[in-house]
Design a protein around this motif. Structure first.
Motif, PDB file in Angstrom:
ATOM      1  N   LYS B  74      33.746  -1.030 -21.301  1.00 55.47           N
ATOM      2  CA  LYS B  74      32.631  -0.240 -21.804  1.00 55.47           C
ATOM      3  C   LYS B  74      31.890   0.214 -20.562  1.00 55.47           C
ATOM      4  CE  LYS B  74      33.787  -3.282 -25.073  1.00 55.47           C
ATOM      5  NZ  LYS B  74      34.602  -4.488 -24.769  1.00 55.47           N
ATOM      6  N   ARG B  75      31.673   1.528 -20.469  1.00 59.19           N
ATOM      7  CA  ARG B  75      31.126   2.058 -19.221  1.00 59.19           C
ATOM      8  C   ARG B  75      30.097   3.140 -19.467  1.00 59.19           C
ATOM      9  NH1 ARG B  75      37.026   2.231 -16.201  1.00 59.19           N
ATOM     10  NH2 ARG B  75      36.945   0.099 -15.477  1.00 59.19           N
ATOM     11  N   ILE B  76      29.446   3.528 -18.392  1.00 60.89           N
ATOM     12  CA  ILE B  76      28.389   4.531 -18.496  1.00 60.89           C
ATOM     13  C   ILE B  76      28.605   5.579 -17.416  1.00 60.89           C
ATOM     14  CG2 ILE B  76      25.911   4.929 -18.214  1.00 60.89           C
ATOM     15  CD1 ILE B  76      25.473   2.052 -19.241  1.00 60.89           C
ATOM     16  N   SER B  77      28.396   6.843 -17.772  1.00 61.27           N
ATOM     17  CA  SER B  77      28.355   7.871 -16.733  1.00 61.27           C
ATOM     18  C   SER B  77      27.001   8.562 -16.833  1.00 61.27           C
ATOM     19  CB  SER B  77      29.489   8.876 -16.915  1.00 61.27           C
ATOM     20  OG  SER B  77      29.344   9.575 -18.126  1.00 61.27           O
ATOM     21  N   VAL B  78      26.467   8.969 -15.699  1.00 66.91           N
ATOM     22  CA  VAL B  78      25.150   9.621 -15.701  1.00 66.91           C
ATOM     23  C   VAL B  78      25.201  10.948 -14.954  1.00 66.91           C
ATOM     24  CG1 VAL B  78      23.880   7.434 -15.858  1.00 66.91           C
ATOM     25  CG2 VAL B  78      24.384   8.392 -13.615  1.00 66.91           C
ATOM     26  N   THR B  79      24.159  11.730 -15.142  1.00 69.15           N
ATOM     27  CA  THR B  79      23.999  12.999 -14.424  1.00 69.15           C
ATOM     28  C   THR B  79      24.189  12.753 -12.920  1.00 69.15           C
ATOM     29  OG1 THR B  79      22.305  13.533 -16.052  1.00 69.15           O
ATOM     30  CG2 THR B  79      22.355  14.899 -14.065  1.00 69.15           C
ATOM     31  N   PHE B 111      31.291  -0.831 -15.037  1.00 69.76           N
ATOM     32  CA  PHE B 111      31.115   0.229 -14.042  1.00 69.76           C
ATOM     33  C   PHE B 111      30.143   1.287 -14.555  1.00 69.76           C
ATOM     34  CE2 PHE B 111      35.392  -0.869 -12.098  1.00 69.76           C
ATOM     35  CZ  PHE B 111      34.877  -1.187 -10.847  1.00 69.76           C
ATOM     36  N   ILE B 112      29.425   1.890 -13.635  1.00 70.65           N
ATOM     37  CA  ILE B 112      28.557   3.017 -13.981  1.00 70.65           C
ATOM     38  C   ILE B 112      28.816   4.122 -12.962  1.00 70.65           C
ATOM     39  CG2 ILE B 112      26.585   1.925 -12.746  1.00 70.65           C
ATOM     40  CD1 ILE B 112      24.749   3.346 -14.824  1.00 70.65           C
ATOM     41  N   GLY B 113      29.197   5.297 -13.463  1.00 66.44           N
ATOM     42  CA  GLY B 113      29.570   6.393 -12.562  1.00 66.44           C
ATOM     43  C   GLY B 113      28.501   7.461 -12.532  1.00 66.44           C
ATOM     44  N   GLY B 114      28.431   8.187 -11.439  1.00 66.90           N
ATOM     45  CA  GLY B 114      27.495   9.307 -11.369  1.00 66.90           C
ATOM     46  C   GLY B 114      26.644   9.333 -10.115  1.00 66.90           C
ATOM     47  N   PHE B 115      26.930   8.410  -9.177  1.00 61.82           N
ATOM     48  CA  PHE B 115      26.247   8.539  -7.883  1.00 61.82           C
ATOM     49  C   PHE B 115      26.993   9.657  -7.159  1.00 61.82           C
ATOM     50  CE2 PHE B 115      24.804   7.336  -3.619  1.00 61.82           C
ATOM     51  CZ  PHE B 115      23.461   7.119  -3.879  1.00 61.82           C
ATOM     52  N   SER B 116      26.717  10.876  -7.621  1.00 65.27           N
ATOM     53  CA  SER B 116      27.612  11.987  -7.318  1.00 65.27           C
ATOM     54  C   SER B 116      26.872  13.225  -6.842  1.00 65.27           C
ATOM     55  CB  SER B 116      28.406  12.362  -8.575  1.00 65.27           C
ATOM     56  OG  SER B 116      29.050  11.230  -9.085  1.00 65.27           O
ATOM     57  N   ALA B 117      27.630  14.109  -6.196  1.00 62.61           N
ATOM     58  CA  ALA B 117      27.101  15.406  -5.782  1.00 62.61           C
ATOM     59  C   ALA B 117      28.183  16.458  -5.979  1.00 62.61           C
ATOM     60  CB  ALA B 117      26.678  15.354  -4.317  1.00 62.61           C
ATOM     61  N   LEU B 118      27.757  17.653  -6.371  1.00 66.44           N
ATOM     62  CA  LEU B 118      28.693  18.762  -6.545  1.00 66.44           C
ATOM     63  C   LEU B 118      28.421  19.757  -5.429  1.00 66.44           C
ATOM     64  CD1 LEU B 118      28.065  19.136 -10.390  1.00 66.44           C
ATOM     65  CD2 LEU B 118      29.753  17.704  -9.254  1.00 66.44           C
ATOM     66  N   MET B 200      36.796   5.726 -14.661  1.00 67.09           N
ATOM     67  CA  MET B 200      36.191   5.463 -13.358  1.00 67.09           C
ATOM     68  C   MET B 200      37.291   5.502 -12.289  1.00 67.09           C
ATOM     69  SD  MET B 200      33.031   5.120 -13.683  1.00 67.09           S
ATOM     70  CE  MET B 200      31.950   5.068 -15.118  1.00 67.09           C
ATOM     71  N   ALA B 201      36.926   5.761 -11.041  1.00 71.62           N
ATOM     72  CA  ALA B 201      35.597   5.815 -10.536  1.00 71.62           C
ATOM     73  C   ALA B 201      34.989   7.220 -10.595  1.00 71.62           C
ATOM     74  CB  ALA B 201      35.621   5.332  -9.083  1.00 71.62           C
ATOM     75  N   GLY B 202      35.679   8.174 -11.176  1.00 70.86           N
ATOM     76  CA  GLY B 202      35.240   9.563 -11.065  1.00 70.86           C
ATOM     77  C   GLY B 202      34.359  10.081 -12.188  1.00 70.86           C
ATOM     78  N   ALA B 203      33.898   9.209 -13.086  1.00 67.36           N
ATOM     79  CA  ALA B 203      33.124   9.709 -14.215  1.00 67.36           C
ATOM     80  C   ALA B 203      31.701  10.084 -13.814  1.00 67.36           C
ATOM     81  CB  ALA B 203      33.076   8.656 -15.321  1.00 67.36           C
ATOM     82  N   PHE B 204      31.243  11.246 -14.273  1.00 69.10           N
ATOM     83  CA  PHE B 204      29.822  11.573 -14.227  1.00 69.10           C
ATOM     84  C   PHE B 204      29.502  12.414 -15.453  1.00 69.10           C
ATOM     85  CE2 PHE B 204      31.894  14.942 -11.764  1.00 69.10           C
ATOM     86  CZ  PHE B 204      31.348  16.096 -12.310  1.00 69.10           C
ATOM     87  N   HIS B 205      28.241  12.514 -15.783  1.00 68.70           N
ATOM     88  CA  HIS B 205      27.800  13.230 -16.984  1.00 68.70           C
ATOM     89  C   HIS B 205      27.400  14.643 -16.542  1.00 68.70           C
ATOM     90  CE1 HIS B 205      26.110  13.423 -21.046  1.00 68.70           C
ATOM     91  NE2 HIS B 205      25.010  13.919 -20.547  1.00 68.70           N
ATOM     92  N   GLY B 206      28.244  15.608 -16.831  1.00 65.52           N
ATOM     93  CA  GLY B 206      28.066  16.961 -16.284  1.00 65.52           C
ATOM     94  C   GLY B 206      26.817  17.659 -16.774  1.00 65.52           C
ATOM     95  N   VAL B 207      26.431  18.712 -16.078  1.00 68.35           N
ATOM     96  CA  VAL B 207      25.177  19.399 -16.420  1.00 68.35           C
ATOM     97  C   VAL B 207      25.265  20.165 -17.738  1.00 68.35           C
ATOM     98  CG1 VAL B 207      24.167  19.591 -14.118  1.00 68.35           C
ATOM     99  CG2 VAL B 207      25.811  21.294 -14.885  1.00 68.35           C
ATOM    100  N   GLY B 208      26.475  20.460 -18.198  1.00 65.83           N
ATOM    101  CA  GLY B 208      26.614  21.159 -19.482  1.00 65.83           C
ATOM    102  C   GLY B 208      26.725  20.217 -20.666  1.00 65.83           C
ATOM    103  N   GLU B 209      26.596  18.941 -20.417  1.00 64.81           N
ATOM    104  CA  GLU B 209      26.757  17.934 -21.476  1.00 64.81           C
ATOM    105  C   GLU B 209      25.434  17.707 -22.211  1.00 64.81           C
ATOM    106  OE1 GLU B 209      29.761  15.743 -22.017  1.00 64.81           O
ATOM    107  OE2 GLU B 209      30.532  17.587 -21.154  1.00 64.81           O
ATOM    108  N   PRO B 210      25.515  17.157 -23.442  1.00 70.97           N
ATOM    109  CA  PRO B 210      24.275  16.880 -24.182  1.00 70.97           C
ATOM    110  C   PRO B 210      23.497  15.690 -23.607  1.00 70.97           C
ATOM    111  CG  PRO B 210      26.164  16.124 -25.419  1.00 70.97           C
ATOM    112  CD  PRO B 210      26.699  16.825 -24.208  1.00 70.97           C
ATOM    113  N   GLU B 211      22.397  15.366 -24.258  1.00 70.13           N
ATOM    114  CA  GLU B 211      21.523  14.270 -23.834  1.00 70.13           C
ATOM    115  C   GLU B 211      22.298  12.943 -23.683  1.00 70.13           C
ATOM    116  OE1 GLU B 211      18.456  14.514 -22.999  1.00 70.13           O
ATOM    117  OE2 GLU B 211      17.776  12.436 -23.016  1.00 70.13           O
ATOM    118  N   CYS B 212      23.130  12.682 -24.680  1.00 67.37           N
ATOM    119  CA  CYS B 212      23.896  11.440 -24.658  1.00 67.37           C
ATOM    120  C   CYS B 212      25.193  11.698 -25.422  1.00 67.37           C
ATOM    121  CB  CYS B 212      23.078  10.333 -25.337  1.00 67.37           C
ATOM    122  SG  CYS B 212      23.743   8.689 -25.102  1.00 67.37           S
TER     123      CYS B 212
END
Lengths: 89, 452
Positions: B74-79, B111-118, B200-212
């Motif tokens: 069970k994992r989480i991805s963030v903006t 795991f929590i993904g999204g310490f990311s930059a585009l 993971m490890a590549g998951a992030f919550h993209g800018v076109g995605e909904p709130e949750c």
């Protein structure tokens, strides 16, 4: 809620009675039942209705597993939906 | 009613062939957590993740018990955090990683993904700070995963970012040298990154995605392998058909779980990612499938063709089984996470060059590859550039997750533990790419970017 109970283990006297008594005690109704013995191994599949069950489904599942192990049986209960999804379009 | 053999087949798939839901990943937008004050912003990040995901693990476990299907992660991805942290006046985003890590531990995800930059076209101030914070952030946290997108088909390849990432990967390895360069196992460099990847490890919550949103990744290399055993010696038409049917079943199960999780958590369902994701467990290997098709060892001639067939058939079988297919969808070839791949490396059958060719036809890229600790940053950057080029020209996602293991050399073994597995250090080309990487700038978007 309809679910499938499967019982697998070495054949001996009283397996059906044992499993059914656990189900009955907890208010689970057996709708259909089929069993075979293949090379000493007992396999039983039951369709049950667990909507009248006194326990939450997850507890029932844990109980069956535990009571099954006591008699060296692998007993599991799974919601019927999973089989429908995998094998029917 | 479902017949007996179908019921027993399902149980056998779960018990003996490692059929499982690989991950339920909750995507959470952090766009409303920006604040000029770092501490306040980090607190908002922590609170938002905990409030959205506090029931995620419990719900996953309940579904697991009721349906009898293991849900491994069970994992989480963030903006992407660079977007959220950019408003804060600070020179390091490590506190954001710490807030994510703390939240992940609180809700119980691994795991929590999204310490990311585009940064495929260039850096903002925040992007630079984020990338510079990656080695430290991954060294001081346990569960945070990071990714950087350096290229897209539309934008071309940001070679400044490629060069930078070569050095960042080395720094990350150095900072976690006691753990075999573990930080690099949590860092992915992408081309054409997708916004809804649950893996993971590549998951992030993209800018076109909904709130949750809830995305689900299914797996099941063992099931495909077993199914293929029944068509030994058969022509490829039959092989493809068999894989399609199996992928359909696996995906239907994923769709059911995704819908159920979405309903119980009252969070919209995003996508099912139809991926064959191996684990180090015996019998859960993509390499085994390729070898079942008739290759003596994965890595030999014919491997690329075999993988192309597998990848395509998985998608064709899965696509009808789910309402929304997305993420990476295809076959993964992470070397350390696949017992069959590691065996092939050890016997000298599988090289980085062959893996690179395989990434042209699989779902992602060079994944979980250990290389000598003294590999120059420019060589790592050049490996990234090659992968990015394959991605942008072929309109597909490619990625590099490479670990220069400090103090280790070719043939040494390094254990990352758990799902990340054990890697054997592979040789890289000894000739220099430094002058090439030093040029910097951007490689222009390919002609096939102009599709309007």
């Amino acid at each position: 809620m309809r679910a499938i109970v499967t019982v697998i283990g070495k054949d001996k006297v009283g397996i059906i009675a044992y499993v059914c008594s656990i189900l009955a005690k907890n208010g689970v109704n057996v709708l259909d039942i089929s069993q075979t013995v293949l090379q000493e191994y007992f396999t039983m599949i039951m369709l049950v209705d667990a909507s009248g069950c006194s326990l939450p489904f997850t507890d029932l599942s844990a109980l069956l597993k535990e009571e099954g192990l006591r008699e060296s049986l692998s007993v599991r209960i799974m919601r019927e939906d999973i089989f429908e999804a995998m094998h029917r379009i | 009613m479902i017949n007996k053999s179908e019921i027993l087949q399902t149980i056998e798939m779960i018990d003996q062939q490692h059929l499982d839901i690989r991950t339920i990943t909750m995507g959470i937008s952090l766009r409303d957590c920006a604040d000029p004050d770092v501490e306040k912003s980090c607190r908002k990040v922590y609170e938002k993740i905990v409030s959205k995901a506090n029931m995620l693990v419990k719900t996953g476990e309940d579904i697991e018990k009721e349906f009898g299907i293991p849900i491994v992660n069970k994992r989480i991805s963030v903006t992407p955090v660079s977007l959220v942290a950019e408003s804060s006046k600070t020179i390091s985003y490590v506190p954001f990683a710490e807030a994510m890590d703390k939240a992940a531990k609180e809700v119980g995800v691994n795991f929590i993904g999204g310490f990311s930059a585009l940064v495929h076209k260039g850096f903002t101030v925040g992007d630079r700070i984020l990338i510079d914070s990656i080695p430290e952030a991954l060294a001081v946290t346990e569960r945070v995963c990071s990714s950087v997108n350096v290229a897209t088909t539309r934008a071309g390849i940001n070679m400044d970012a490629v060069k930078l990432m070569g050095d960042i990967i080395l720094k990350g390895a150095e900072k976690t040298k006691d753990a075999g360069g573990m930080a690099c196992a949590k860092l992915v460099v992408f081309a054409n990154a997708v916004e809804d990847n649950p893996f993971m490890a590549g998951a992030f919550h993209g800018v076109g995605e909904p709130e949750c949103v809830i995305n689900v990744g299914v797996s099941g290399p063992g099931v495909v392998h077993t199914a293929l055993k029944s068509c030994a010696g058969a022509p490829f038409d039959i092989v493809a058909e068999t894989i399609k049917k199996t992928a359909f079943r696996i995906t239907r199960m994923g769709q059911l779980v995704a819908r159920e999780a979405s309903r119980r958590l009252d969070v919209p369902f995003g996508v099912v990612d139809l991926s064959l994701a191996p684990t180090p467990a015996i019998g859960d290997s993509v390499a085994d499938i390729l070898e079942e098709l008739g290759l003596e060892s994965v890595g030999t001639h014919g491997t690329t063709a075999a993988l192309a067939l597998l990848n395509d058939a998985v998608k064709k079988g899965g696509v009808m089984a789910s309402g929304h297919v997305g993420g990476l969808s295809g076959a993964f070839i992470p070397v350390s996470e696949d017992a069959g791949m590691i065996k092939a490396v050890k016997r000298g059958a599988l090289s980085i060059e062959k893996l690179e060719a395989m990434t042209c036809v699989c779902s992602v890229g060079l994944d979980m590859i250990a290389v000598p600790g003294d590999t120059p940053g420019s060589t790592i950057a050049a490996i990234i550039a090659d992968e990015a080029a394959i991605g942008i020209v072929n309109n597909k996602t490619t990625a590099v997750r490479i670990i220069p293991v400090p103090g280790k050399t070719v043939g040494d073994s390094v254990d990352f533990g758990g799902l990340l597995g054990t890697a054997t250090v592979m040789p890289v080309n000894a000739f220099s790419s430094r002058a090439f990487i030093e040029r910097g700038g951007r490689i222009p978007a390919p002609l096939n970017a102009l599709r309007n």
